[in-house]
Design a protein around this motif. Sequence first.
Motif, PDB file in Angstrom:
ATOM      1  N   GLN A  76       0.815  -1.220   0.000  1.00 11.82           N
ATOM      2  CA  GLN A  76       0.000   0.000   0.000  1.00 11.82           C
ATOM      3  C   GLN A  76       0.847   1.268   0.000  1.00 11.82           C
ATOM      4  OE1 GLN A  76      -2.846  -0.346   3.322  1.00 11.82           O
ATOM      5  NE2 GLN A  76      -2.279  -2.494   3.455  1.00 11.82           N
ATOM      6  N   LEU A  77       2.161   1.127  -0.178  1.00  9.69           N
ATOM      7  CA  LEU A  77       3.054   2.272   0.010  1.00  9.69           C
ATOM      8  C   LEU A  77       3.752   2.724  -1.269  1.00  9.69           C
ATOM      9  CD1 LEU A  77       4.746   1.348   3.413  1.00  9.69           C
ATOM     10  CD2 LEU A  77       2.884   2.949   3.006  1.00  9.69           C
ATOM     11  N   SER A  78       3.179   2.473  -2.424  1.00  8.32           N
ATOM     12  CA  SER A  78       3.829   2.859  -3.664  1.00  8.32           C
ATOM     13  C   SER A  78       4.112   4.358  -3.690  1.00  8.32           C
ATOM     14  CB  SER A  78       2.952   2.474  -4.856  1.00  8.32           C
ATOM     15  OG  SER A  78       3.618   2.755  -6.073  1.00  8.32           O
ATOM     16  N   ASP A  79       5.367   4.688  -4.008  1.00  6.29           N
ATOM     17  CA  ASP A  79       5.830   6.074  -4.127  1.00  6.29           C
ATOM     18  C   ASP A  79       5.794   6.831  -2.807  1.00  6.29           C
ATOM     19  OD1 ASP A  79       6.999   8.000  -5.803  1.00  6.29           O
ATOM     20  OD2 ASP A  79       5.113   9.103  -5.926  1.00  6.29           O
ATOM     21  N   ARG A  80       5.865   6.096  -1.689  1.00  5.80           N
ATOM     22  CA  ARG A  80       5.959   6.737  -0.379  1.00  5.80           C
ATOM     23  C   ARG A  80       7.309   6.423   0.247  1.00  5.80           C
ATOM     24  NH1 ARG A  80       0.031   5.774   2.495  1.00  5.80           N
ATOM     25  NH2 ARG A  80      -1.248   6.472   0.742  1.00  5.80           N
ATOM     26  N   TYR A  81       7.691   7.239   1.233  1.00  4.70           N
ATOM     27  CA  TYR A  81       8.980   7.031   1.881  1.00  4.70           C
ATOM     28  C   TYR A  81       8.953   5.795   2.778  1.00  4.70           C
ATOM     29  CZ  TYR A  81      10.651  11.604   0.367  1.00  4.70           C
ATOM     30  OH  TYR A  81      11.063  12.677  -0.406  1.00  4.70           O
ATOM     31  N   VAL A  82      10.050   5.044   2.722  1.00  2.00           N
ATOM     32  CA  VAL A  82      10.211   3.869   3.579  1.00  2.00           C
ATOM     33  C   VAL A  82      11.559   3.955   4.287  1.00  2.00           C
ATOM     34  CG1 VAL A  82       8.725   2.309   2.274  1.00  2.00           C
ATOM     35  CG2 VAL A  82      11.144   2.548   1.623  1.00  2.00           C
ATOM     36  N   ASN A  83      11.619   3.386   5.483  1.00  2.00           N
ATOM     37  CA  ASN A  83      12.861   3.334   6.250  1.00  2.00           C
ATOM     38  C   ASN A  83      13.711   2.158   5.779  1.00  2.00           C
ATOM     39  OD1 ASN A  83      12.020   5.500   7.975  1.00  2.00           O
ATOM     40  ND2 ASN A  83      10.747   4.035   9.098  1.00  2.00           N
ATOM     41  N   LEU A  84      15.015   2.374   5.703  1.00  2.00           N
ATOM     42  CA  LEU A  84      15.918   1.340   5.213  1.00  2.00           C
ATOM     43  C   LEU A  84      17.024   1.065   6.215  1.00  2.00           C
ATOM     44  CD1 LEU A  84      16.355   2.587   1.521  1.00  2.00           C
ATOM     45  CD2 LEU A  84      14.760   0.847   2.353  1.00  2.00           C
ATOM     46  N   GLU A  85      17.335  -0.216   6.380  1.00  2.00           N
ATOM     47  CA  GLU A  85      18.464  -0.625   7.220  1.00  2.00           C
ATOM     48  C   GLU A  85      19.044  -1.915   6.662  1.00  2.00           C
ATOM     49  OE1 GLU A  85      19.651  -2.195  11.728  1.00  2.00           O
ATOM     50  OE2 GLU A  85      17.569  -1.700  11.248  1.00  2.00           O
ATOM     51  N   THR A  86      20.346  -1.929   6.424  1.00  2.00           N
ATOM     52  CA  THR A  86      20.995  -3.161   5.985  1.00  2.00           C
ATOM     53  C   THR A  86      21.193  -4.079   7.187  1.00  2.00           C
ATOM     54  OG1 THR A  86      23.168  -2.087   6.218  1.00  2.00           O
ATOM     55  CG2 THR A  86      22.159  -2.075   4.031  1.00  2.00           C
ATOM     56  N   SER A  87      21.437  -5.353   6.914  1.00  2.00           N
ATOM     57  CA  SER A  87      21.492  -6.344   7.990  1.00  2.00           C
ATOM     58  C   SER A  87      22.702  -6.130   8.899  1.00  2.00           C
ATOM     59  CB  SER A  87      21.534  -7.758   7.406  1.00  2.00           C
ATOM     60  OG  SER A  87      22.623  -7.912   6.520  1.00  2.00           O
ATOM     61  N   LEU A  88      22.540  -6.576  10.135  1.00  2.00           N
ATOM     62  CA  LEU A  88      23.576  -6.448  11.154  1.00  2.00           C
ATOM     63  C   LEU A  88      24.755  -7.360  10.826  1.00  2.00           C
ATOM     64  CD1 LEU A  88      24.382  -5.355  14.005  1.00  2.00           C
ATOM     65  CD2 LEU A  88      23.227  -7.366  14.950  1.00  2.00           C
ATOM     66  N   ARG A  89      25.948  -6.821  10.888  1.00  2.00           N
ATOM     67  CA  ARG A  89      27.148  -7.610  10.628  1.00  2.00           C
ATOM     68  C   ARG A  89      27.828  -7.980  11.942  1.00  2.00           C
ATOM     69  NH1 ARG A  89      28.425  -7.323   5.241  1.00  2.00           N
ATOM     70  NH2 ARG A  89      27.366  -5.676   4.055  1.00  2.00           N
ATOM     71  N   ALA A  90      28.517  -9.101  11.945  1.00  2.00           N
ATOM     72  CA  ALA A  90      29.229  -9.543  13.145  1.00  2.00           C
ATOM     73  C   ALA A  90      30.224  -8.471  13.582  1.00  2.00           C
ATOM     74  CB  ALA A  90      29.960 -10.850  12.873  1.00  2.00           C
ATOM     75  N   GLY A  91      30.190  -8.109  14.851  1.00  2.00           N
ATOM     76  CA  GLY A  91      31.096  -7.093  15.377  1.00  2.00           C
ATOM     77  C   GLY A  91      30.548  -5.684  15.318  1.00  2.00           C
ATOM     78  N   SER A  92      29.375  -5.504  14.695  1.00  2.00           N
ATOM     79  CA  SER A  92      28.789  -4.171  14.610  1.00  2.00           C
ATOM     80  C   SER A  92      28.167  -3.776  15.947  1.00  2.00           C
ATOM     81  CB  SER A  92      27.710  -4.135  13.518  1.00  2.00           C
ATOM     82  OG  SER A  92      28.259  -4.419  12.253  1.00  2.00           O
ATOM     83  N   LYS A  93      28.011  -2.481  16.155  1.00  2.00           N
ATOM     84  CA  LYS A  93      27.384  -1.997  17.372  1.00  2.00           C
ATOM     85  C   LYS A  93      25.884  -2.302  17.346  1.00  2.00           C
ATOM     86  CE  LYS A  93      30.559   1.876  18.213  1.00  2.00           C
ATOM     87  NZ  LYS A  93      30.662   3.349  18.368  1.00  2.00           N
ATOM     88  N   LEU A  94      25.357  -2.693  18.491  1.00  2.00           N
ATOM     89  CA  LEU A  94      23.925  -2.940  18.620  1.00  2.00           C
ATOM     90  C   LEU A  94      23.332  -1.787  19.422  1.00  2.00           C
ATOM     91  CD1 LEU A  94      21.531  -4.811  18.129  1.00  2.00           C
ATOM     92  CD2 LEU A  94      22.097  -5.994  20.255  1.00  2.00           C
ATOM     93  N   GLY A  95      22.918  -0.741  18.705  1.00  2.00           N
ATOM     94  CA  GLY A  95      22.448   0.451  19.380  1.00  2.00           C
ATOM     95  C   GLY A  95      20.971   0.450  19.695  1.00  2.00           C
ATOM     96  N   GLY A  96      20.198  -0.385  19.014  1.00  2.00           N
ATOM     97  CA  GLY A  96      18.763  -0.445  19.264  1.00  2.00           C
ATOM     98  C   GLY A  96      18.420  -1.715  20.015  1.00  2.00           C
ATOM     99  N   HIS A  97      17.662  -2.621  19.377  1.00  2.00           N
ATOM    100  CA  HIS A  97      17.405  -3.935  19.940  1.00  2.00           C
ATOM    101  C   HIS A  97      17.323  -4.929  18.785  1.00  2.00           C
ATOM    102  CE1 HIS A  97      13.209  -2.926  18.817  1.00  2.00           C
ATOM    103  NE2 HIS A  97      12.952  -4.217  18.885  1.00  2.00           N
TER     104      HIS A  97
END
Length: 241
Positions: A76-97
């Motif tokens: 239902q979101l054609s041509d609307r803004y979406v949030n993007l995040e690439t997958s967590l990599r080993a050793g990366s900071k976990l700032g959210g949950h």
Amino acid sequence: MFTGLIQALGKIKLLAESQILVSLESSSNSQIILKDLAIGDSVAVDGVCLTVIDILAQGFVAIVSPETLKRSTLGQLSDRYVNLETSLRAGSKLGGHFVTGHIDGVGRLQSSVETINAWEMKFIAPHTTDEKWERQIAPYIVPKGSIAVNGISLTVADCDVDGNWFQVAVIPHSFNETNLSHLKVGSLVNIEADILGKYVAKFLRHGSNNYSVLPPALAANSTVNNLKDITPEFLTENGFI
């Protein structure tokens, strides 16, 4: 696996029944998302974990199943803004949950009020004619617990006893850098409850009479009859602490 910390905004367009195009309008967003992106990688699009099947100069194409379109807002979101995040990599900071990208249901924004230090946003939990599906998320919405709204890691500031609604306080940075700033009252959002809460709830619900939910070392111990037997002293004696 993701953290719920949004890296960029994009726009989506349905290319076919099973594909969506995610366009990145700015060069900075393109650099953040596309820098190390490869075909087969996972990207959270408004909190939905999708697999990349093609990479373009200013975006990428991802595959999406009919079930995903049914259980999320992506259809239902054609041509609307979406949030993007690439997958967590080993050793990366976990700032959210820990965010899995598996949406529990679609909720909607009931109110959004700007205060001195934050935006207080109230959401209605998923409502559907499928009562079984609706009950899957409400038990995991608790005050001070974690929840993902459109893939954004947020803390529940308040909620009702049944989890039919919840409120979050969004700092200006998160509000301005995500599509929360584009939502209007009544807007639909993807909601994912905390995965840790789901496992704890299942353990507590079945653990007292079901050894299969216990770690093998505990299940094999004849002194463990129910959860009350698992004390700090017991865990220490068996090498868990």
